[in-house]
Design a protein around this motif. Sequence first.
Motif, PDB file in Angstrom:
ATOM      1  N   ALA A  64       0.838  -1.206   0.000  1.00 15.22           N
ATOM      2  CA  ALA A  64       0.000   0.000   0.000  1.00 15.22           C
ATOM      3  C   ALA A  64       0.872   1.254   0.000  1.00 15.22           C
ATOM      4  N   LYS A  65       1.937   1.261   0.806  1.00 19.82           N
ATOM      5  CA  LYS A  65       2.835   2.419   0.846  1.00 19.82           C
ATOM      6  C   LYS A  65       3.530   2.605  -0.502  1.00 19.82           C
ATOM      7  N   LEU A  66       3.954   1.504  -1.094  1.00 19.38           N
ATOM      8  CA  LEU A  66       4.601   1.569  -2.398  1.00 19.38           C
ATOM      9  C   LEU A  66       3.623   2.092  -3.450  1.00 19.38           C
ATOM     10  N   ALA A  67       2.405   1.584  -3.425  1.00 19.67           N
ATOM     11  CA  ALA A  67       1.387   2.028  -4.378  1.00 19.67           C
ATOM     12  C   ALA A  67       1.119   3.522  -4.227  1.00 19.67           C
ATOM     13  N   GLN A  68       1.059   4.011  -2.999  1.00 16.40           N
ATOM     14  CA  GLN A  68       0.835   5.439  -2.771  1.00 16.40           C
ATOM     15  C   GLN A  68       1.986   6.269  -3.332  1.00 16.40           C
ATOM     16  N   ALA A  69       3.205   5.795  -3.146  1.00 11.23           N
ATOM     17  CA  ALA A  69       4.370   6.516  -3.666  1.00 11.23           C
ATOM     18  C   ALA A  69       4.343   6.552  -5.190  1.00 11.23           C
ATOM     19  N   VAL A  70       4.014   5.430  -5.803  1.00 12.64           N
ATOM     20  CA  VAL A  70       3.949   5.364  -7.267  1.00 12.64           C
ATOM     21  C   VAL A  70       2.827   6.261  -7.777  1.00 12.64           C
ATOM     22  N   GLN A  71       1.685   6.231  -7.111  1.00 18.44           N
ATOM     23  CA  GLN A  71       0.573   7.094  -7.512  1.00 18.44           C
ATOM     24  C   GLN A  71       0.966   8.559  -7.428  1.00 18.44           C
ATOM     25  N   SER A  72       1.660   8.922  -6.384  1.00 15.85           N
ATOM     26  CA  SER A  72       2.093  10.300  -6.211  1.00 15.85           C
ATOM     27  C   SER A  72       2.989  10.730  -7.373  1.00 15.85           C
ATOM     28  N   LYS A  73       3.916   9.869  -7.752  1.00 17.01           N
ATOM     29  CA  LYS A  73       4.812  10.165  -8.877  1.00 17.01           C
ATOM     30  C   LYS A  73       4.016  10.278 -10.173  1.00 17.01           C
ATOM     31  N   ALA A  74       3.065   9.367 -10.371  1.00 19.13           N
ATOM     32  CA  ALA A  74       2.260   9.380 -11.595  1.00 19.13           C
ATOM     33  C   ALA A  74       1.423  10.647 -11.680  1.00 19.13           C
ATOM     34  N   VAL A  75       0.820  11.040 -10.576  1.00 23.37           N
ATOM     35  CA  VAL A  75      -0.006  12.258 -10.564  1.00 23.37           C
ATOM     36  C   VAL A  75       0.869  13.471 -10.859  1.00 23.37           C
ATOM     37  N   ALA A  76       2.038  13.527 -10.262  1.00 21.78           N
ATOM     38  CA  ALA A  76       2.946  14.658 -10.514  1.00 21.78           C
ATOM     39  C   ALA A  76       3.318  14.720 -11.996  1.00 21.78           C
TER      40      ALA A  76
END
Length: 118
Positions: free
Chosen positions: A29-41
Amino acid sequence: MAYEREQDRLFLAEQTQGQAQREIARRHAKLAQAVQSKAVARLQPLDPRELSPSELLRYIQVAAEIERRAVGEAPSAAVTAEAQEQGADVAALADEERRARMDQLRRELERRLAEGAQ
């Protein structure tokens, strides 16, 4: 007595496995959140007018799939097949028709992005 020891051993093994699974789920879940953050940016500065019709269609497909899964729905085979057909249809369009379809997809993407920002 041997039976009770075996039951205790099995119980402890289940507890340990459950803890390990929960820890894995937390890390994922933490990894997914980090990846999502990068994708959104990375997506923020994109101008939908600069995307091709097939790119717009793909963004809409992925966004809809993510949204469906987020609310617990399974992906729809019919929706997936329809989207693939639409992608093929876009490739077969004349330039003028492709531009019109791209404008339609861009408006749809902008509408969805605006709804998501609220």
